[in-house]
Design an enzyme around this catalytic site. Structure first.
Site, PDB file in Angstrom:
ATOM      1  CG  HIS A  63      -8.068   4.629  -1.439  1.00 40.60           C
ATOM      2  ND1 HIS A  63      -8.052   5.879  -0.858  1.00 40.60           N
ATOM      3  CD2 HIS A  63      -7.041   3.956  -0.871  1.00 40.60           C
ATOM      4  CE1 HIS A  63      -7.067   5.954   0.015  1.00 40.60           C
ATOM      5  NE2 HIS A  63      -6.419   4.800   0.016  1.00 40.60           N
ATOM      6  CB  CYS A  99      -4.939  13.064   8.140  1.00 41.72           C
ATOM      7  SG  CYS A  99      -4.757  11.480   8.991  1.00 41.72           S
ATOM      8  CE1 TYR A 151      -3.740   2.444   0.582  1.00 42.48           C
ATOM      9  CE2 TYR A 151      -2.434   3.282   2.411  1.00 42.48           C
ATOM     10  CZ  TYR A 151      -3.501   3.404   1.540  1.00 42.48           C
ATOM     11  OH  TYR A 151      -4.319   4.498   1.631  1.00 42.48           O
ATOM     12  NE  ARG A 201     -10.261   8.159   3.236  1.00 44.20           N
ATOM     13  CZ  ARG A 201      -9.148   8.714   3.704  1.00 44.20           C
ATOM     14  NH1 ARG A 201      -7.974   8.229   3.348  1.00 44.20           N
ATOM     15  NH2 ARG A 201      -9.202   9.752   4.504  1.00 44.20           N
ATOM     16  CG  ASP A 260      -2.543  13.122   4.524  1.00 45.00           C
ATOM     17  OD1 ASP A 260      -2.624  13.479   3.334  1.00 45.00           O
ATOM     18  OD2 ASP A 260      -3.196  12.173   5.011  1.00 45.00           O
ATOM     19  CG  ASP A 280      -4.835  12.650  -1.402  1.00 45.79           C
ATOM     20  OD1 ASP A 280      -4.779  11.746  -0.545  1.00 45.79           O
ATOM     21  OD2 ASP A 280      -3.944  13.499  -1.535  1.00 45.79           O
ATOM     22  CG  ASN A 339      -6.541   3.102   7.682  1.00 40.99           C
ATOM     23  OD1 ASN A 339      -5.427   2.628   7.899  1.00 40.99           O
ATOM     24  ND2 ASN A 339      -6.766   4.411   7.624  1.00 40.99           N
ATOM     25  CD  GLU A 368      -9.736   6.426   7.264  1.00 41.64           C
ATOM     26  OE1 GLU A 368      -9.790   5.309   7.848  1.00 41.64           O
ATOM     27  OE2 GLU A 368      -8.683   6.906   6.819  1.00 41.64           O
ATOM     28  CG  ASP A 389      -4.475   8.108  -0.053  1.00 41.36           C
ATOM     29  OD1 ASP A 389      -5.413   8.582  -0.720  1.00 41.36           O
ATOM     30  OD2 ASP A 389      -4.199   8.494   1.100  1.00 41.36           O
ATOM     31  CD  GLU A 425      -9.519  11.281   0.698  1.00 38.80           C
ATOM     32  OE1 GLU A 425      -9.410  12.267   1.440  1.00 38.80           O
ATOM     33  OE2 GLU A 425      -8.691  10.337   0.687  1.00 38.80           O
TER      34      GLU A 425
END
Length: 305
Positions: A116, A126, A48, A161, A62, A91, A213, A191, A89, A118
């Site tokens: 993914h 984050c 990952y 996500r 982040d 974002d 996660n 999440e 990731d 989100e």
């Protein structure tokens, strides 16, 4: 030697086949290409690439500061070093739906097995920070539809996500997970779930693979692999764990230099030179080099000074 022998297409197909078995796949987070090789050597099922780690690698928080170019470049360096599938990731997709489409194709070209996207507002935060905001349902679904429409390899995994649990509660997370799956998401990443029961609620709502996660110091309890498998999770990530371990060891090493004047006392804690060379496969490089540059001089040919 050099990079993985399996092509991105082969890795994606193998990943899809593994997901279809229903067993839980473990994806530790790699903070650089070398750590990805270590993850493979230890027998894990995938790698990952965390947005938080990529930000930290640049010395940044982040909070949506990284660019698609930075994410694609670093994740490509990581993915090419291992035979394992690598998920990244992405974002919020780095912009509007058209940007999401470009993100998918760019990360396909970078050799990733999936990503993914989100449903936070852009710029994001984050997932385990307070004060997150999520976009409306229509915007969230547009992002996923754009991602699905843009991919060229059908085995490239489009994961949605949702961060809505921390904003509007579990019922909202269940509802959004259903709609994201209906919009074409191959998998769902709920999440900041607060309990195993919450993971179970998402599992009961959708029939696509689910990701858990297990990040340290966050909103979720650190459940074991067996606990997550028992409630039907399909992928578990440990996104920042190796970076945290490495940075903790680095800090202790620097303190030892300050306090003791050398690192002799903590040599047993270090990766030995021989282990590093084995991980890097120095032997294969040496053999290749010898085959290419090895030569003999014909004694019958004069050598001029």
């Amino acid at each position: 030697m050099l990079y993985a022998s399996a092509s991105p297409y082969d890795k994606r197909a193998a990943f899809r086949a593994e997901l279809a078995t229903g067993r839980l796949l473990r994806f530790p987070g790699a903070f650089n290409p070398l750590s990805a090789k270590l993850i493979q050597n230890k027998g894990f099922e995938g790698v990952y690439v965390s947005g938080a780690v990529l930000s930290a690698d640049l010395g940044l928080p982040d909070i949506g500061l990284t660019t698609l170019t930075e994410v694609a470049g670093r994740s490509a360096q990581i993915a090419r070093m291992t035979e394992l599938p690598t998920i990244v990731d992405a974002d919020t997709g780095f912009g509007e739906p058209m940007n999401v489409a470009r993100t998918v194709q760019t990360l396909e070209d970078a050799g990733l097995a999936g990503l993914h996207i989100e449903d936070q507002v852009n710029p994001k935060r984050c997932g385990h920070l307070d004060g997150k905001q999520v976009v409306d349902e229509n915007t969230a679904l547009k992002r996923i539809r754009a991602a699905v429409d843009a991919r060229r390899d059908p085995n490239f995994l489009i994961m949605a996500r949702t961060d809505i649990r921390a904003v509007d509660g579990l019922d909202a997370a269940v509802d959004r997970a259903k709609k994201l799956a209906d919009a074409g998401a191959d998998a769902i990443f709920p999440e900041a779930m607060a309990s195993l029961a919450e993971f179970e609620a998402i599992r009961a709502a959708v029939d696509v693979p689910l990701l858990a996660n297990m990040t340290e110091f966050g909103k979720s309890e650190l459940f074991t692999v067996n606990q997550l498998a028992d409630v039907g999770m399909n992928i578990v990530i440990f996104p920042v764990s190796l970076l945290r371990l490495a940075m903790g060891a680095a800090e202790r090493g620097l303190d030892t230099i300050i306090n003791e004047g050398s690192l002799t006392s903590i040599l047993p804690e270090m990766q030995h030179r021989a282990d590093l060379y084995e991980l890097l496969d120095y032997k294969a490089y040496s053999e290749f080099d010898s085959d290419i540059f090895n030569f003999t001089i014909d004694p019958h040919v004069a050598v001029q000074a």
